[in-house]
Design an enzyme around this catalytic site. Structure first.
Site, PDB file in Angstrom:
ATOM      1  N   SER A   1       0.815  -1.153   0.028  1.00 43.73           N
ATOM      2  CA  SER A   1      -0.063   0.014  -0.035  1.00 43.73           C
ATOM      3  C   SER A   1       0.991   1.308   0.028  1.00 43.73           C
ATOM      4  CB  SER A   1      -0.861  -0.030   1.172  1.00 43.73           C
ATOM      5  OG  SER A   1      -1.503   1.091   1.293  1.00 43.73           O
TER       6      SER A   1
ATOM      7  N   TYR B   1      -1.430  -0.717  10.536  1.00 41.80           N
ATOM      8  CA  TYR B   1      -1.566  -1.022   9.116  1.00 41.80           C
ATOM      9  C   TYR B   1      -0.450  -0.582   8.486  1.00 41.80           C
ATOM     10  CZ  TYR B   1      -3.832  -1.028   4.638  1.00 41.80           C
ATOM     11  OH  TYR B   1      -3.913  -1.125   3.357  1.00 41.80           O
TER      12      TYR B   1
HETATM   13  N1  LIG Z   1      -8.947  -0.519  -0.236  1.00 37.93           N
HETATM   14  C1  LIG Z   1      -8.103   0.418  -0.291  1.00 37.93           C
HETATM   15  O1  LIG Z   1      -8.311   1.532  -0.247  1.00 37.93           O
HETATM   16  C2  LIG Z   1      -6.568  -0.189  -0.290  1.00 37.93           C
HETATM   17  C3  LIG Z   1      -5.535   0.615  -0.472  1.00 37.93           C
HETATM   18  C4  LIG Z   1      -4.238   0.264  -0.615  1.00 37.93           C
HETATM   19  C5  LIG Z   1      -3.970  -1.160  -0.579  1.00 37.93           C
HETATM   20  N2  LIG Z   1      -5.093  -2.125  -0.051  1.00 37.93           N
HETATM   21  C6  LIG Z   1      -4.809  -3.356  -0.030  1.00 37.93           C
HETATM   22  O2  LIG Z   1      -5.316  -4.056  -1.164  1.00 37.93           O
HETATM   23  C7  LIG Z   1      -5.726  -5.276  -0.571  1.00 37.93           C
HETATM   24  C8  LIG Z   1      -7.095  -5.794  -0.801  1.00 37.93           C
HETATM   25  O3  LIG Z   1      -7.837  -4.714  -0.336  1.00 37.93           O
HETATM   26  P1  LIG Z   1      -9.383  -4.583  -0.754  1.00 37.93           P
HETATM   27  O4  LIG Z   1      -9.624  -2.962  -0.703  1.00 37.93           O
HETATM   28  O5  LIG Z   1      -9.740  -5.640  -1.685  1.00 37.93           O
HETATM   29  O6  LIG Z   1     -10.140  -5.191   0.431  1.00 37.93           O
HETATM   30  P2  LIG Z   1     -11.505  -5.864   0.815  1.00 37.93           P
HETATM   31  O7  LIG Z   1     -12.560  -5.466  -0.290  1.00 37.93           O
HETATM   32  O8  LIG Z   1     -11.757  -5.592   2.169  1.00 37.93           O
HETATM   33  O9  LIG Z   1     -11.399  -7.593   0.525  1.00 37.93           O
HETATM   34  C9  LIG Z   1     -10.339  -8.276   1.354  1.00 37.93           C
HETATM   35  C10 LIG Z   1     -10.215  -9.618   1.066  1.00 37.93           C
HETATM   36  O10 LIG Z   1      -9.577 -10.149   1.839  1.00 37.93           O
HETATM   37  C11 LIG Z   1     -10.130 -11.239   2.674  1.00 37.93           C
HETATM   38  N3  LIG Z   1      -9.638 -11.547   3.872  1.00 37.93           N
HETATM   39  C12 LIG Z   1      -9.807 -10.493   5.009  1.00 37.93           C
HETATM   40  N4  LIG Z   1      -9.282 -11.163   6.117  1.00 37.93           N
HETATM   41  C13 LIG Z   1      -8.945 -12.419   5.956  1.00 37.93           C
HETATM   42  C14 LIG Z   1      -8.550 -13.491   6.599  1.00 37.93           C
HETATM   43  N5  LIG Z   1      -8.539 -13.457   7.890  1.00 37.93           N
HETATM   44  N6  LIG Z   1      -8.389 -14.714   5.951  1.00 37.93           N
HETATM   45  C15 LIG Z   1      -8.448 -14.784   4.527  1.00 37.93           C
HETATM   46  N7  LIG Z   1      -9.023 -13.824   3.943  1.00 37.93           N
HETATM   47  C16 LIG Z   1      -9.355 -12.389   4.356  1.00 37.93           C
HETATM   48  C17 LIG Z   1     -11.738 -10.926   2.492  1.00 37.93           C
HETATM   49  O11 LIG Z   1     -12.223 -12.134   2.466  1.00 37.93           O
HETATM   50  P3  LIG Z   1     -13.125 -12.420   3.852  1.00 37.93           P
HETATM   51  O12 LIG Z   1     -13.815 -11.521   4.326  1.00 37.93           O
HETATM   52  O13 LIG Z   1     -14.163 -13.431   2.787  1.00 37.93           O
HETATM   53  O14 LIG Z   1     -12.346 -13.595   4.557  1.00 37.93           O
HETATM   54  C18 LIG Z   1     -11.734 -10.421   1.150  1.00 37.93           C
HETATM   55  O15 LIG Z   1     -11.568 -11.042   0.150  1.00 37.93           O
HETATM   56  C19 LIG Z   1      -5.202  -5.554   0.882  1.00 37.93           C
HETATM   57  O16 LIG Z   1      -4.262  -5.953   1.137  1.00 37.93           O
HETATM   58  C20 LIG Z   1      -5.390  -3.927   1.367  1.00 37.93           C
HETATM   59  O17 LIG Z   1      -4.566  -3.735   2.309  1.00 37.93           O
HETATM   60  C21 LIG Z   1      -6.275  -1.529  -0.110  1.00 37.93           C
END
Ligand SMILES: NC(=O)c1ccc[n+]([C@@H]2O[C@H](COP(=O)([O-])OP(=O)(O)OC[C@H]3O[C@@H](n4cnc5c(N)ncnc54)[C@H](OP(=O)(O)O)[C@@H]3O)[C@@H](O)[C@H]2O)c1
Length: 261
Positions: A141, A154
């Site tokens: 990130s 985080y």
């Molecule tokens: N959203 C942002 O603005 C942003 C910005 C920069 C970087 N990121 C990074 O991008 C990645 C994806 O983010 P996103 O926005 O797509 O998040 P999201 O929509 O909240 O999806 C997160 C995914 O991770 C899974 N997950 C969460 N906890 C888990 C666990 N304990 N075991 C297995 N799976 C788990 C969730 O599935 P379940 O709940 O079904 O387990 C879901 O499939 C992350 O690493 C995040 O830090 C996000």
């Protein structure tokens, strides 16, 4: 003849991980989908098998548990699944004052973002090195480029991921394994997930579409690996941040951010 391998996508049930899964499926890549929500994984697996005629396995798994990466690797071995591409994507970000956030959740974030990624990578890399091909894409990130008050754990876990992934790239490039480190800024919530996302504040620099981030990540993979900072504003921010003294940057960010009430 060697069987075609699989791409393993963690956090594939929604968001960026689901977009990786769909984009890889369109490239006729067999997939292993992992997250906790088994029903969502099964529905996605069904959609992708039907649309692309590929093999898709879904494995419901809590990757934040201690030893989760080792246990998942054991499960892959038991099912005879050879992983050629690992997408370390699963993650979550809590915001708030360090002492007011649940310690248990912060330790789960450290497991999920760091320990599990290290375990999975450690277990899956040897076969890639032996085959002299394969890839590891790790979703870090922009938050990993500086210490962020009210997102201290985080931002620290993402700093670890960026450092780990970049160092690994330099170590394994000579074996034909491509390592991509992706540092997105704020991501746009897809309409499919909108009902659970609540009201989001406007974000300086805007939000990025999942599709754009995945496209840039896969382009870097195809070129042999590298650091991906999607979006011009994020690229500039990551560059400019280097000129702020390390001792001042957290205080500066604290001035412009408020703890969530
Ligand atoms: N959203 C942002 O603005 C942003 C910005 C920069 C970087 N990121 C990074 O991008 C990645 C994806 O983010 P996103 O926005 O797509 O998040 P999201 O929509 O909240 O999806 C997160 C995914 O991770 C899974 N997950 C969460 N906890 C888990 C666990 N304990 N075991 C297995 N799976 C788990 C969730 O599935 P379940 O709940 O079904 O387990 C879901 O499939 C992350 O690493 C995040 O830090 C996000």
């Amino acid at each position: 003849m060697r069987q075609p391998g699989y791409a393993l996508v963690t956090g594939a049930s929604r968001g960026l991980g689901r977009c990786f899964a769909r984009t890889l499926a369109a490239r006729k890549q067999n997939l292993v989908l992992v997250a906790r929500s088994g029903e969502k994984l099964d529905a996605l697996a069904c959609e992708l098998r039907t649309a692309h005629g590929i093999q898709v396995e879904s494995i419901p798994f809590d990757l934040a548990q201690s030893g989760a990466g080792q246990h998942l690797a054991d499960e892959l071995t038991a099912r005879g699944l050879q992983i050629d591409l690992l997408v370390n994507n699963a993650g979550f970000g809590d915001q708030g004052r360090f002492l007011e956030l649940s310690l248990e959740r912060q330790l789960r974030a450290i497991n999920l973002h760091n320990a599990t990624v290290v375990e999975l990578t450690h277990r899956l890399l040897p076969a890639m090195i032996e085959q002299e091909q394969g890839g590891v894409i790790t979703i870090s990130s922009m938050a990993g480029f500086q210490p962020i008050p009210f997102a201290s754990v985080y931002s620290a876990t993402k700093a670890f991921l960026t450092t780990f992934s970049l160092a690994l790239e330099a170590e394994v490039a000579r074996f034909g394994v491509r390592v991509v480190t992706v540092c997105p800024g704020r991501l746009r919530v897809s309409p499919e997930d909108a009902e659970n996302s609540g009201q989001r504040k406007k974000f300086p620099g805007g939000e990025q579409a999942h599709e754009d981030v995945v496209k840039e990540a896969l382009r870097a993979l195809d070129r042999g690996g590298g650091l991906v900072i999607p979006g011009a504003i994020n690229k500039f921010a990551a560059f400019a941040e280097r000129f702020i003294p390390r001792s001042k940057v957290a205080r500066l960010i604290k001035k412009i951010s408020k703890p969530p009430s």
